[in-house]
Write an enzyme that holds these catalytic residues in place. Structure first.
Site, PDB file in Angstrom:
ATOM      1  N   GLY A  87       0.824  -1.197   0.000  1.00 19.86           N
ATOM      2  CA  GLY A  87       0.000   0.000   0.000  1.00 19.86           C
ATOM      3  C   GLY A  87       0.860   1.248   0.000  1.00 19.86           C
ATOM      4  O   GLY A  87       1.957   1.247  -0.545  1.00 19.86           O
ATOM      5  N   LEU A  88       0.358   2.302   0.644  1.00 24.19           N
ATOM      6  CA  LEU A  88       1.060   3.583   0.691  1.00 24.19           C
ATOM      7  C   LEU A  88       1.433   4.075  -0.697  1.00 24.19           C
ATOM      8  O   LEU A  88       2.559   4.503  -0.938  1.00 24.19           O
ATOM      9  CB  LEU A  88       2.310   3.494   1.567  1.00 24.19           C
ATOM     10  CG  LEU A  88       2.053   3.402   3.071  1.00 24.19           C
ATOM     11  CD1 LEU A  88       3.367   3.325   3.817  1.00 24.19           C
ATOM     12  CD2 LEU A  88       1.257   4.603   3.563  1.00 24.19           C
ATOM     13  N   CYS A  89       0.503   3.921  -1.616  1.00 21.73           N
ATOM     14  CA  CYS A  89       0.784   4.485  -2.939  1.00 21.73           C
ATOM     15  C   CYS A  89      -0.448   5.236  -3.421  1.00 21.73           C
ATOM     16  O   CYS A  89      -0.904   5.062  -4.536  1.00 21.73           O
ATOM     17  CB  CYS A  89       1.223   3.412  -3.924  1.00 21.73           C
ATOM     18  SG  CYS A  89       0.304   1.883  -3.812  1.00 21.73           S
ATOM     19  N   GLY A  90      -1.018   6.046  -2.540  1.00 19.54           N
ATOM     20  CA  GLY A  90      -2.149   6.879  -2.918  1.00 19.54           C
ATOM     21  C   GLY A  90      -3.351   6.030  -3.270  1.00 19.54           C
ATOM     22  O   GLY A  90      -3.600   5.004  -2.636  1.00 19.54           O
ATOM     23  N   PHE A  92      -3.813   4.287  -5.899  1.00 14.72           N
ATOM     24  CA  PHE A  92      -3.460   3.330  -6.948  1.00 14.72           C
ATOM     25  C   PHE A  92      -4.285   2.042  -6.871  1.00 14.72           C
ATOM     26  O   PHE A  92      -4.956   1.656  -7.832  1.00 14.72           O
ATOM     27  CB  PHE A  92      -1.966   3.013  -6.835  1.00 14.72           C
ATOM     28  CG  PHE A  92      -1.464   1.995  -7.811  1.00 14.72           C
ATOM     29  CD1 PHE A  92      -1.190   2.351  -9.118  1.00 14.72           C
ATOM     30  CD2 PHE A  92      -1.264   0.688  -7.422  1.00 14.72           C
ATOM     31  CE1 PHE A  92      -0.719   1.413 -10.015  1.00 14.72           C
ATOM     32  CE2 PHE A  92      -0.804  -0.260  -8.318  1.00 14.72           C
ATOM     33  CZ  PHE A  92      -0.531   0.115  -9.619  1.00 14.72           C
TER      34      PHE A  92
END
Lengths: 291, 134
Positions: A87-90, A92
Site C-alpha cells: 500500500g502507501l501508494c495513494g 493506486f
C-alpha cells in the site's frame, strides 16, 4: 510548561515520519528506474512480435483459430486483475479495485459470471473477503516474473478457454501515462484481436512460411497473449512506483508544513510562558517595594 | 559475399545485433540457412543451435522456442531465451537434462509434453556449449 513539552514531542514525531516518507520516496524512485530499464529491454521483442503477428494475421482467415473467434454467447468471463503488493501508494490500488468491482457488477447484470485471477496482495486481500470466485492468486511476484512463469499462466488460461470453461478473457492493469497519471486500463486478451499493421509493399509482401501460416499462427497466438501480459506487468509495476513516489512526495511536503505550524505554535507558547514569568517577577518586585 | 543483418531478441535483451555473412537456424521443419537476398521467409524455431558466420569464422548460440523472420536481408530471431556458446551454464543444463530424463522415466503422473520440452532445451544448450569447449 507541560504544553511546551507536548508540542516538542509532536514536532520530533512528525520529523521522524518525514524521514520515513522521504526514504520511501527515494526507494520508489530507484525501483521505478529498475523496472523501466527492464521494460526497455523488453520493448524490442514486443515491438517486433506484434509486427510479425499482424503481418501473418492479416493474411489468414480470421476464423482459422479458435482463439480468434468471438463467441456468440458469453456466459463466463475471466478477469486478470493486477494490483500492487504494498500500500502507501495513494489511490493506486483503490482505483484498480473499484474499477474491477464495477466491471464485475456490470457483467453480472448482463447474466455473465466472472472468475478472477488476482495478481498482487492488495487485490487478493479485498476480493478474498467478499463473495467472488477467485481461481488463482499470485502474491509477491512482481520483479520475479519471467517468460517461463507467464507461459505457464497462459497455458492454463488458453486451456480453460478452449475447453469452453470461459468465453472471454480480460485483464485490468494500471497503464503508465506519466509520473503523475496512471490509468486503470481494461484489455481484452481472448478472443485475440491481432495488432493492425499496415503491410507495405517494400516489406516483401508475401512470405514463405514454414509451417503454413495457419499452423504458425497457432504457435504465435499464445505468445502474443504472453507478450501482452508481460507488458501489463511492466506497466503496472511502473505505475505503482510512480504512484508511490507521488504519494510520498505529498506526504513529505505535508510533514514539512505540519512542522512549520507546530514550530510556530511552540514559539508562541514559549513566548507566552516567558511573558507570564516576567509578569510574575515584576509583580513580585512591585509587591516587595510596597512592603 | 554480401552481408545480412542478424538480430536475436529475447524478452530480456537483444543478444545479437550485427552484420553476418550467413545464418543457420533450427526451424520447425528442419534446419535452414540464410544467405544474402533470401526471399521473405517466416518459420517457427525449435530449441537448438543457431550458427552464424562472420568473416569465415563460425559462432554458435543456443536458442529456445520462438520464430524467425527474414525480410530485406534482415534476419530477426525472436525466442524465449538464447545464449551464446561461451555463456552457457553447463552444470545447470546437465542437471536440467537429468531431471527431465528422470521425469520421463516415471511415465505416469507427469506432464510429458513439458518434460520433453525441458529435455530438448537442455540438449540444445549442451550441444552448443560442447562446440566451443571440446
Amino acid at each position: 510548561m507541560a504544553k511546551l513539552k507536548d508540542i516538542q514531542r509532536k514536532i520530533s514525531a512528525v520529523k521522524k515520519t518525514m524521514q520515513i516518507t522521504r526514504a520511501m520516496n527515494m526507494v520508489a524512485a530507484a525501483k521505478l528506474r529498475k523496472v523501466q530499464a527492464r521494460a526497455e529491454s523488453f520493448a524490442p521483442y514486443s515491438q517486433k512480435f506484434s509486427e510479425v503477428l499482424g503481418n501473418i494475421a492479416s493474411r489468414v482467415e480470421p476464423d482459422i483459430h479458435p482463439l480468434l473467434v468471438k463467441r456468440e454467447e458469453i456466459k463466463r468471463s475471466l478477469l486478470i486483475l493486477f494490483t500492487a503488493d504494498r500500500g502507501l501508494c495513494g489511490s493506486f490500488n483503490t482505483n484498480l479495485i473499484n474499477r474491477a468491482e464495477k466491471w464485475i457488477r456490470d457483467q453480472e447484470e448482463k447474466g455473465i459470471k466472472c472468475d478472477l485471477i488476482l495478481i498482487g496482495k492488495k487485490g487478493r486481500d479485498y476480493f478474498s473477503k467478499r463473495e467472488f470466485n477467485i481461481i488463482e492468486n499470485y502474491v509477491n511476484i512482481y520483479g520475479k516474473v519471467d517468460i517461463k512463469f507467464i507461459n505457464q499462466l497462459i497455458d492454463k488460461i488458453v486451456e480453460s478457454y478452449l475447453m469452453e470453461e470461459v468465453d472471454e478473457v480480460n485483464m485490468l492493469f494500471s497503464r503508465f501515462v506519466s509520473m503523475l497519471k496512471q490509468e486503470p486500463t481494461m484489455v481484452k486478451l481472448i478472443p485475440v484481436e491481432p495488432p493492425n499493421v499496415e503491410i507495405t509493399e517494400s516489406k516483401g509482401g508475401e512470405y514463405i512460411c514454414e509451417p503454413r501460416p495457419e499452423e504458425l499462427l497457432v504457435q504465435l497466438l499464445p505468445k502474443h497473449i504472453s507478450v501482452q501480459i508481460m507488458n501489463a506487468f511492466f506497466q503496472n509495476e511502473t505505475s505503482e512506483h510512480a504512484a508511490r513516489m507521488t504519494a510520498m512526495d505529498n506526504a513529505t511536503t505535508n510533514c514539512a508544513e505540519l512542522i512549520q505550524d507546530l514550530t510556530l505554535l511552540y514559539n508562541k507558547a514559549r513566548q507566552a510562558a516567558i511573558t507570564a514569568e516576567l509578569m510574575d517577577i515584576v509583580g513580585g518586585a512591585e509587591a516587595l517595594k510596597k512592603a | 559475399m554480401g552481408k545480412i543483418f542478424l538480430e536475436v531478441i529475447t524478452p530480456d535483451k537483444v543478444l545479437i545485433s550485427r552484420e553476418v555473412d550467413m545464418v543457420v537456424a533450427p526451424g520447425i521443419e528442419g534446419e535452414f540457412g540464410i544467405l544474402e537476398d533470401h526471399v521473405a521467409f517466416l518459420s517457427g524455431i525449435v530449441p537448438g543451435e543457431l550458427r552464424y558466420m562472420i568473416d569465415g569464422k563460425v559462432e554458435y548460440c543456443a536458442v529456445m522456442e520462438g520464430f524467425a523472420e527474414v525480410s530485406n536481408n534482415r534476419v530477426s530471431v525472436l525466442v524465449d531465451a538464447a545464449e551464446k556458446a561461451e555463456e552457457i551454464d553447463i552444470e545447470r543444463a546437465k542437471k536440467a537434462l537429468e531431471r527431465a530424463q528422470k521425469r520421463l522415466e516415471q511415465k505416469e503422473g507427469i506432464d510429458i509434453a513439458r518434460a520433453e520440452a525441458a529435455l530438448r532445451r537442455a540438449m540444445a544448450r549442451l550441444k552448443v556449449a560442447g562446440r566451443v569447449r571440446d
